[in-house]
Design an enzyme around this catalytic site. Structure first.
Site, PDB file in Angstrom:
ATOM      1  CG  HIS A 467      -6.003   6.594 -33.640  1.00 26.24           C
ATOM      2  ND1 HIS A 467      -4.811   5.958 -33.887  1.00 26.24           N
ATOM      3  CD2 HIS A 467      -6.945   5.618 -33.618  1.00 26.24           C
ATOM      4  CE1 HIS A 467      -5.030   4.653 -34.002  1.00 26.24           C
ATOM      5  NE2 HIS A 467      -6.326   4.425 -33.840  1.00 26.24           N
ATOM      6  CD  GLU A 468     -10.562   5.865 -32.305  1.00 24.47           C
ATOM      7  OE1 GLU A 468     -11.160   5.288 -33.237  1.00 24.47           O
ATOM      8  OE2 GLU A 468      -9.726   5.274 -31.581  1.00 24.47           O
ATOM      9  CG  HIS A 471     -10.021   4.067 -37.172  1.00 28.16           C
ATOM     10  ND1 HIS A 471      -9.394   3.106 -37.936  1.00 28.16           N
ATOM     11  CD2 HIS A 471      -9.505   3.948 -35.920  1.00 28.16           C
ATOM     12  CE1 HIS A 471      -8.534   2.434 -37.171  1.00 28.16           C
ATOM     13  NE2 HIS A 471      -8.570   2.934 -35.952  1.00 28.16           N
ATOM     14  CG  HIS A 474     -10.374   3.443 -43.900  1.00 27.23           C
ATOM     15  ND1 HIS A 474      -9.766   2.375 -43.272  1.00 27.23           N
ATOM     16  CD2 HIS A 474     -10.339   3.148 -45.226  1.00 27.23           C
ATOM     17  CE1 HIS A 474      -9.376   1.486 -44.190  1.00 27.23           C
ATOM     18  NE2 HIS A 474      -9.722   1.937 -45.369  1.00 27.23           N
TER      19      HIS A 474
END
Length: 675
Positions: A467-468, A471, A474
Site C-alpha cells: 500500500h505505502e 503511494h 505515485h
C-alpha cells in the site's frame, strides 16, 4: 547561511542529514520564511502587467527552500522526534501558518492573480496550466482573500490556534502510547501468543533491564496481543488502554482539543461563506458535497450491515460454543475472529509469516514495479540517512535514467509515531528545462529482526508495505511541470487509488510466486495457502466494512454539521455510533481523542475516501485482471494517466482516460463478497 537553506552539495541533492544539528532548525526557518516573503514581494512589486508566467508560475516556484526545509523537519518530527524537536514544531508551526495567511490574505498579490484569472479564456493555456491557475485563484478565494480586513485577522487567529491544537493533539496521543506498558513476569500469561511476539516483548524488557516481557500499544505489539493472547483479562487491559488514549483524566486528555478543533473549523468555514467544514473541504474533492458522501456511506452501509450482523452472530455463537462466552466484548473480536478463521481456512498469520521475510517482500514490490513500469531499485550506501535502520535506493528507468531516490524505514523505535506512511523529502518538477527528480520515503512499523529470526511480516503487513509502496510509486513516477501539482498532490479522495490498487497483487499467485519464499527452506508458498489467502480475503468483510463506515460517519458527524452545541464528546460519539455499533460500549474509551487521521492528519471530512478509493481500485484492478495482472499496455495507461499526472487534471477525467469509463461500485461489492 544555514546548511538547510542552501542547495545541498550532495549526491542527487539529497538531504544532508548528518550535517544537520537540532539548533540549526529555528534560524533556518527564520531565514527560509524571510526568503519566501522576499520572493512574494518581488512578484507583488513587479511593475510589469500580471501574466501567467510572472505571477502564477513565479508563485508556484516561490518558497522552494522553505518547502524543502519543512519537509525535512516535519518528516523527522514524525519518524525520529524528541522533546526538543517537538518544542521546535510548536514554535515554528504558527510561523508557517502565519506565512500562509500573509500570502493568501495579501490583497495586492490577489489582485495580480485575479487579473490573470479574469482573462483565462484568452490565454490559450494547456490543461496543466489551467489547473494551476484555478488552484492558485482558489487558494485565495477559499482562504479569505475576499474578506474584509477584520475578518481576515479573525481567520489568521483561527489558523494559528488550529495549527497549535492539532500538534498538541498528536503529542498527547504519542505520549499516551509511550506511557503505557504491560509488563508480564509469569510465563502462563503468554499463552496463545506467537513466538515472534514473545521474543520481541522479551527483547523490549531486556533493553529496559527488566525481567520478563513488555507489551506496548505500538501496533506490532498490540495487534498480536489482542489477536492471540488467551488471557481474556489481559486482552481487556490492553484494549481499554488502547481505547483510552487522550480520554483519561490527566495532562494528555484530548477532549477539549477535539471540541475546540471541531468548533474552530466550523467557525472558519462559516467565515469563508461555507455551511460547514465538510462543505468547505469537499468542494475540492471528487465527492463534491457532504450530501454525496453521506449518501455514498449510507448506501454501502445498507449493503454491509446485514452481512456484518450475520457475521457478528456467527462469531458470538462460535465464542460461546468454544469458551462459554455469553457476551462478546471489543477485546474478544480479533481473538475469536482469528480462531474462527483458522477453523474455516486452517490458515493463520503464524503459518504464513515464514514466507514473508521483510527483505524479500520489499524485493517483491520492486519486482512488481519493474514488471509493470520498467523500474529498477538498487541499494546505495553513499547517501546520507537520518537513522542507521533506513535503507536508500536509486530508482532508474529502462534507459538507466534516474527516476527517484527512495528511502525505506521499517522498524518501530522511540521517537517514531505509530502507523505507516509515505512522504517526500523533495518534490518532482521541471525548472529551467531540468526535470528535478523526487526523493520519496516509506515509513512503517514492522517487527524488528531478533537474535534468531529475520523480520517476518503478517499478511496484513505485507499489504501495508505494498500500500505505502503504491503511494511511493505515485511520488516516484511524477512527471509534471509545476511542483504544486506533482506526485500525490491530488484530490484527497483520489490519493488512495495508487496505494490501494497495489494491495491487489498480494493476492495473486503470479505475484506471490515472485517473493513469498520460506525464509529457511526457500520453498515457495504452497498454492493451497494462496487459495486460502484469496478465499479468506472476504472473511468478515461485512464487519470490516461496517467498522470503516463507522469511522467515516463519525468524521462527517464532527465536520458535516454545526458542532457548537456539542458539550460532551463521549455522548456525541455514542449517538454517532448507534447505527453501526455491534459490541457493547466501553465507558472508559473514546475514539475521537486518538483519531489522529482527522484531528492531526489531513483526513478531516475525508475519512470516507478510503472506501471511495476502494471502489476506484477494485474497478481499476478488474481491468488488469481481465487482461493479465502484468499487462504492459494497461500498466502504461495507468502510469501515463494516473501515476505520472499528479493533480494536473480533474481525477475523474484522468480515471476515465485510463479506464474508458466511470468506476462501478459493483466491482468492490463483488470483491468483498457483499453482492
Amino acid at each position: 547561511m544555514s546548511v538547510l537553506t542552501q542547495y545541498f552539495n550532495t549526491k542527487h541533492n539529497t538531504a544532508p542529514f548528518s550535517q544537520i544539528k537540532i539548533e540549526d532548525y529555528v534560524p533556518a526557518f527564520t531565514e527560509g520564511i524571510a526568503l519566501a516573503k522576499a520572493e512574494i514581494d518581488a512578484i507583488v512589486n513587479n511593475p510589469d502587467a500580471s501574466t501567467f508566467e510572472n505571477t502564477i508560475v513565479a508563485m508556484d516556484y516561490s518558497g522552494d527552500i522553505l518547502d524543502r526545509l519543512s519537509s525535512i523537519f516535519f518528516n523527522l518530527n514524525s519518524a525520529e522526534t524528541n522533546d526538543e524537536m517537538q518544542k521546535i514544531a510548536q514554535e515554528v508551526s504558527p510561523w508557517l501558518s502565519e506565512l500562509g495567511n500573509d500570502i493568501r490574505l495579501n490583497a495586492e498579490l490577489f489582485a495580480k492573480v485575479k487579473a490573470v484569472y479574469d482573462q483565462k479564456e484568452s490565454l490559450n493555456l494547456n490543461p496543466e496550466q489551467t489547473t494551476l491557475l484555478d488552484k492558485k485563484y482558489k487558494s485565495f478565494s477559499r482562504n479569505g482573500a475576499n474578506l474584509p480586513e477584520g475578518k481576515k485577522n479573525q481567520l489568521r487567529e483561527i489558523d494559528k490556534e488550529l495549527s497549535k491544537l492539532s500538534l498538541q493533539f498528536g503529542e498527547n496521543v504519542l505520549a499516551e502510547t509511550n506511557n503505557f506498558e504491560l509488563h508480564l513476569t509469569h510465563e502462563k500469561d503468554l499463552s496463545g501468543l506467537p513466538e515472534g511476539t514473545i521474543e520481541a516483548a522479551r527483547l523490549l524488557a531486556k533493553n529496559q533491564e527488566k525481567e520478563g516481557w513488555i507489551f506496548t500499544l505500538d501496533h506490532p505489539s498490540y495487534v498480536p496481543f489482542l489477536t492471540y493472547a488467551d488471557n481474556r483479562e489481559l486482552r481487556k487491559k490492553m484494549a481499554i488502554a488502547f481505547g483510552a488514549k487522550g480520554f483519561q483524566k490527566n495532562e494528555f486528555n484530548n477532549e477539549e482539543n477535539v471540541l475546540k478543533i471541531a468548533k474552530l473549523r466550523h467557525e472558519r468555514a462559516n467565515l469563508l461563506g461555507y455551511k460547514t467544514h465538510a462543505h468547505f473541504v469537499l468542494e475540492e474533492r471528487m465527492a463534491e458535497s457532504p450530501e454525496k458522501v453521506f449518501s455514498f456511506l449510507n448506501d454501502l452501509l445498507s449493503k454491509a450491515k446485514p452481512a456484518a450482523q450475520k457475521e457478528f452472530a456467527e462469531l458470538t455463537a462460535f465464542a460461546k460454543e468454544l469458551d462459554g462466552i455469553e457476551q462478546l466484548e471489543k477485546w474478544d473480536g480479533a481473538y475469536y475472529s482469528e480462531k474462527l478463521k483458522q477453523q474455516l481456512f486452517n490458515l493463520d498469520d503464524e503459518k504464513l509469516k515464514p514466507y514473508f521475510q521483510l527483505e524479500k517482500v520489499l524485493d517483491g514490490a520492486f519486482t512488481v514495479a519493474k514488471k509493470l513500469y520498467g523500474l529498477t531499485f538498487t541499494e546505495v550506501f553513499d547517501i546520507d540517512k537520518y537513522h542507521e535502520e533506513v535503507t536508500t535506493y536509486e530508482v532508474k528507468d529502462t534507459n538507466g535514467n534516474l527516476v527517484s531516490i527512495f528511502y525505506a524505514d521499517f522498524f518501530p523505535r522511540k521517537g517514531k509515531r505509530n502507523g505507516a506512511w509515505m512522504t517526500s523529502f523533495k518534490s518532482q518538477y521541471v525548472k529551467d528545462g531540468v526535470n528535478e527528480r523526487p526523493h520519496i520515503s516509506n515509513v512503517c512499523n514492522f517487527t524488528k529482526p531478533t537474535e534468531t529470526k529475520p523480520s517476518l511480516l503478517t499478511f496484513n503487513e505485507v499489504t501495508t508495505l505494498f500500500h505505502e509502496f503504491g503511494h511511493g510509486l505515485h511520488g516516484m513516477l511524477a512527471d509534471t511541470v509545476y511542483p504544486s501539482l506533482s506526485g500525490t498532490s491530488v484530490y484527497w479522495d483520489f490519493v488512495e487509488l495508487p496505494s490501494q490498487i497495489m494491495e491487489n497483487w498480494c493476492y495473486e499467485p503470479e505475484a506471490l510466486a515472485l517473493f513469498a519464499n520460506h525464509y529457511e527452506t526457500g520453498e515457495i508458498i504452497p498454492i493451497e495457502y494462496v487459495q486460502k489467502i484469496k478465499e479468506s480475503a472476504s472473511f468478515q468483510e461485512g464487519l470490516a466494512t461496517l467498522r470503516q463506515l463507522s469511522f467515516g460517519l463519525l468524521d462527517m458527524a464532527w465536520h458535516g454539521q454545526d458542532p457548537t452545541s456539542i458539550s460532551d464528546l463521549k455522548t456525541f460519539e455514542t449517538e454517532q455510533f448507534a447505527n453501526t455499533q455491534l459490541y457493547p460500549d466501553v465507558e472508559e474509551n473514546a475514539m475521537s481523542t486518538a483519531f489522529s487521521h482527522i484531528f492531526q492528519g489531513g483526513y478531516s471530512s475525508g475519512y470516507y475516501s478510503y472506501k471511495w478509493a476502494e471502489v476506484l481500485d477494485a474497478d481499476a484492478f478488474e481491468y488488469f485482471h481481465e487482461n493479465g495482472i502484468f499487462n504492459e499496455e494497461i500498466a502504461k495507461k495507468f502510469k501515463d494517466n494516473v501515476l505520472s499526472k499528479g493533480g494536473t487534471e480533474h481525477p475523474m477525467t484522468l480515471y476515465k482516460r485510463f479506464r474508458g469509463q466511470e468506476p462501478k461500485p459493483e466491482a468492490l461489492l463483488k470483491r468483498a463478497g457483499l453482492l
